[in-house]
Design a protein around this motif. Sequence first.
Motif, mmCIF file in Angstrom:
data_model
loop_
_atom_site.group_PDB
_atom_site.id
_atom_site.type_symbol
_atom_site.label_atom_id
_atom_site.label_comp_id
_atom_site.label_asym_id
_atom_site.label_seq_id
_atom_site.Cartn_x
_atom_site.Cartn_y
_atom_site.Cartn_z
ATOM 1 N N GLN A 11 0.839 -1.193 0.000
ATOM 2 C CA GLN A 11 0.000 0.000 0.000
ATOM 3 C C GLN A 11 0.874 1.242 0.000
ATOM 4 O OE1 GLN A 11 -3.425 0.241 2.590
ATOM 5 N NE2 GLN A 11 -3.172 -1.897 3.166
ATOM 6 N N GLN A 12 0.413 2.257 -0.717
ATOM 7 C CA GLN A 12 1.138 3.525 -0.683
ATOM 8 C C GLN A 12 0.214 4.689 -0.982
ATOM 9 O OE1 GLN A 12 4.290 3.132 -3.527
ATOM 10 N NE2 GLN A 12 3.056 3.848 -5.225
ATOM 11 N N LEU A 13 0.547 5.812 -0.407
ATOM 12 C CA LEU A 13 -0.113 7.085 -0.676
ATOM 13 C C LEU A 13 0.846 7.943 -1.497
ATOM 14 C CD1 LEU A 13 -1.730 8.117 2.716
ATOM 15 C CD2 LEU A 13 -2.926 7.595 0.603
ATOM 16 N N THR A 14 0.306 8.628 -2.493
ATOM 17 C CA THR A 14 1.115 9.511 -3.327
ATOM 18 C C THR A 14 0.447 10.871 -3.395
ATOM 19 O OG1 THR A 14 1.806 7.630 -4.679
ATOM 20 C CG2 THR A 14 2.167 9.807 -5.591
ATOM 21 N N LEU A 15 1.215 11.905 -3.149
ATOM 22 C CA LEU A 15 0.757 13.282 -3.263
ATOM 23 C C LEU A 15 1.626 13.976 -4.295
ATOM 24 C CD1 LEU A 15 -0.946 15.714 -2.283
ATOM 25 C CD2 LEU A 15 0.845 16.123 -0.583
ATOM 26 N N GLY A 16 0.990 14.556 -5.302
ATOM 27 C CA GLY A 16 1.732 15.240 -6.351
ATOM 28 C C GLY A 16 1.144 16.596 -6.642
ATOM 29 N N ASN A 17 1.992 17.513 -7.057
ATOM 30 C CA ASN A 17 1.549 18.855 -7.411
ATOM 31 C C ASN A 17 2.405 19.356 -8.574
ATOM 32 O OD1 ASN A 17 -0.203 21.158 -6.630
ATOM 33 N ND2 ASN A 17 1.775 22.181 -6.563
ATOM 34 N N ASP A 18 1.737 19.881 -9.610
ATOM 35 C CA ASP A 18 2.413 20.474 -10.760
ATOM 36 C C ASP A 18 1.864 21.880 -10.961
ATOM 37 O OD1 ASP A 18 3.931 18.148 -11.578
ATOM 38 O OD2 ASP A 18 2.018 17.288 -12.213
ATOM 39 N N LEU A 19 2.754 22.821 -11.155
ATOM 40 C CA LEU A 19 2.375 24.213 -11.362
ATOM 41 C C LEU A 19 2.906 24.649 -12.720
ATOM 42 C CD1 LEU A 19 1.156 26.842 -10.178
ATOM 43 C CD2 LEU A 19 3.441 27.342 -9.289
ATOM 44 N N TYR A 20 2.000 25.142 -13.570
ATOM 45 C CA TYR A 20 2.348 25.621 -14.899
ATOM 46 C C TYR A 20 2.052 27.115 -14.946
ATOM 47 C CZ TYR A 20 1.968 20.648 -15.868
ATOM 48 O OH TYR A 20 2.105 19.285 -15.820
ATOM 49 N N THR A 21 3.090 27.911 -15.195
ATOM 50 C CA THR A 21 2.918 29.354 -15.246
ATOM 51 C C THR A 21 3.018 29.846 -16.682
ATOM 52 O OG1 THR A 21 5.269 29.753 -14.906
ATOM 53 C CG2 THR A 21 3.893 29.688 -12.949
ATOM 54 N N SER A 22 2.486 31.032 -16.909
ATOM 55 C CA SER A 22 2.565 31.675 -18.221
ATOM 56 C C SER A 22 3.776 32.602 -18.237
ATOM 57 C CB SER A 22 1.288 32.472 -18.487
ATOM 58 O OG SER A 22 1.431 33.239 -19.651
ATOM 59 N N PHE A 23 4.548 32.556 -19.294
ATOM 60 C CA PHE A 23 5.693 33.468 -19.400
ATOM 61 C C PHE A 23 5.252 34.865 -19.826
ATOM 62 C CE2 PHE A 23 7.859 29.344 -20.081
ATOM 63 C CZ PHE A 23 8.692 29.403 -18.978
ATOM 64 N N ASP A 24 4.099 34.945 -20.491
ATOM 65 C CA ASP A 24 3.596 36.244 -20.951
ATOM 66 C C ASP A 24 2.951 37.042 -19.825
ATOM 67 O OD1 ASP A 24 4.406 35.533 -23.493
ATOM 68 O OD2 ASP A 24 2.443 34.687 -24.010
ATOM 69 N N ASP A 25 2.197 36.362 -18.961
ATOM 70 C CA ASP A 25 1.482 37.025 -17.871
ATOM 71 C C ASP A 25 1.656 36.170 -16.616
ATOM 72 O OD1 ASP A 25 -0.165 38.352 -16.155
ATOM 73 O OD2 ASP A 25 -1.995 38.102 -17.330
ATOM 74 N N LEU A 26 2.441 36.640 -15.666
ATOM 75 C CA LEU A 26 2.748 35.843 -14.473
ATOM 76 C C LEU A 26 1.532 35.603 -13.589
ATOM 77 C CD1 LEU A 26 6.240 37.278 -13.495
ATOM 78 C CD2 LEU A 26 5.714 35.152 -14.703
ATOM 79 N N GLY A 27 0.442 36.333 -13.797
ATOM 80 C CA GLY A 27 -0.783 36.124 -13.030
ATOM 81 C C GLY A 27 -1.610 34.954 -13.529
ATOM 82 N N GLU A 28 -1.268 34.407 -14.679
ATOM 83 C CA GLU A 28 -1.986 33.261 -15.242
ATOM 84 C C GLU A 28 -1.195 31.985 -14.966
ATOM 85 O OE1 GLU A 28 -2.796 33.857 -19.353
ATOM 86 O OE2 GLU A 28 -3.854 35.723 -19.010
ATOM 87 N N TYR A 29 -1.897 30.978 -14.454
ATOM 88 C CA TYR A 29 -1.236 29.714 -14.140
ATOM 89 C C TYR A 29 -2.266 28.588 -14.051
ATOM 90 C CZ TYR A 29 -2.882 30.530 -9.398
ATOM 91 O OH TYR A 29 -3.667 30.744 -8.301
ATOM 92 N N ARG A 30 -1.777 27.368 -14.102
ATOM 93 C CA ARG A 30 -2.575 26.158 -13.840
ATOM 94 C C ARG A 30 -1.889 25.396 -12.726
ATOM 95 N NH1 ARG A 30 -2.724 22.443 -18.540
ATOM 96 N NH2 ARG A 30 -3.691 21.044 -17.068
ATOM 97 N N ASN A 31 -2.688 24.885 -11.816
ATOM 98 C CA ASN A 31 -2.169 24.095 -10.712
ATOM 99 C C ASN A 31 -2.903 22.758 -10.684
ATOM 100 O OD1 ASN A 31 -0.518 23.841 -8.309
ATOM 101 N ND2 ASN A 31 -2.454 23.805 -7.215
ATOM 102 N N LEU A 32 -2.157 21.659 -10.727
ATOM 103 C CA LEU A 32 -2.721 20.315 -10.670
ATOM 104 C C LEU A 32 -2.225 19.627 -9.400
ATOM 105 C CD1 LEU A 32 -1.996 19.241 -14.353
ATOM 106 C CD2 LEU A 32 -4.134 20.115 -13.437
ATOM 107 N N THR A 33 -3.158 19.196 -8.560
ATOM 108 C CA THR A 33 -2.825 18.501 -7.321
ATOM 109 C C THR A 33 -3.540 17.160 -7.322
ATOM 110 O OG1 THR A 33 -2.677 20.618 -6.189
ATOM 111 C CG2 THR A 33 -2.820 18.662 -4.804
ATOM 112 N N ARG A 34 -2.814 16.094 -6.936
ATOM 113 C CA ARG A 34 -3.382 14.747 -6.985
ATOM 114 C C ARG A 34 -2.957 13.965 -5.738
ATOM 115 N NH1 ARG A 34 -3.069 10.874 -12.222
ATOM 116 N NH2 ARG A 34 -4.596 9.382 -11.502
#
Length: 75
Positions: A11-34
């Motif tokens: 058995q195992q638990l996995t926690l992952g997080n990926d953050l994707y930012t925009s180079f054109d506008d630093l206020g725009e981003y996507r965050n994926l958490t699993r």
Amino acid sequence: MKVVWSFLEGQQLTLGNDLYTSFDDLGEYRNLTRLTWDRALDRGGKWSILAGIENEYDSDTQDDMDKDDLDYFLN
């Protein structure tokens, strides 16, 4: 980022997080958490069950779309 914790045999638990930012506008981003739980059903590891939740946040969406999506799954 990914963290894996094997707390019992098979058995195992996995926690992952990926953050994707925009180079054109630093206020725009996507965050994926699993967060997943994986349980082996046999000693050979060929069969297992996987359950978890996944959250996706997108700061730049269309007006009629929700910025935050929460999904759950069982495989």
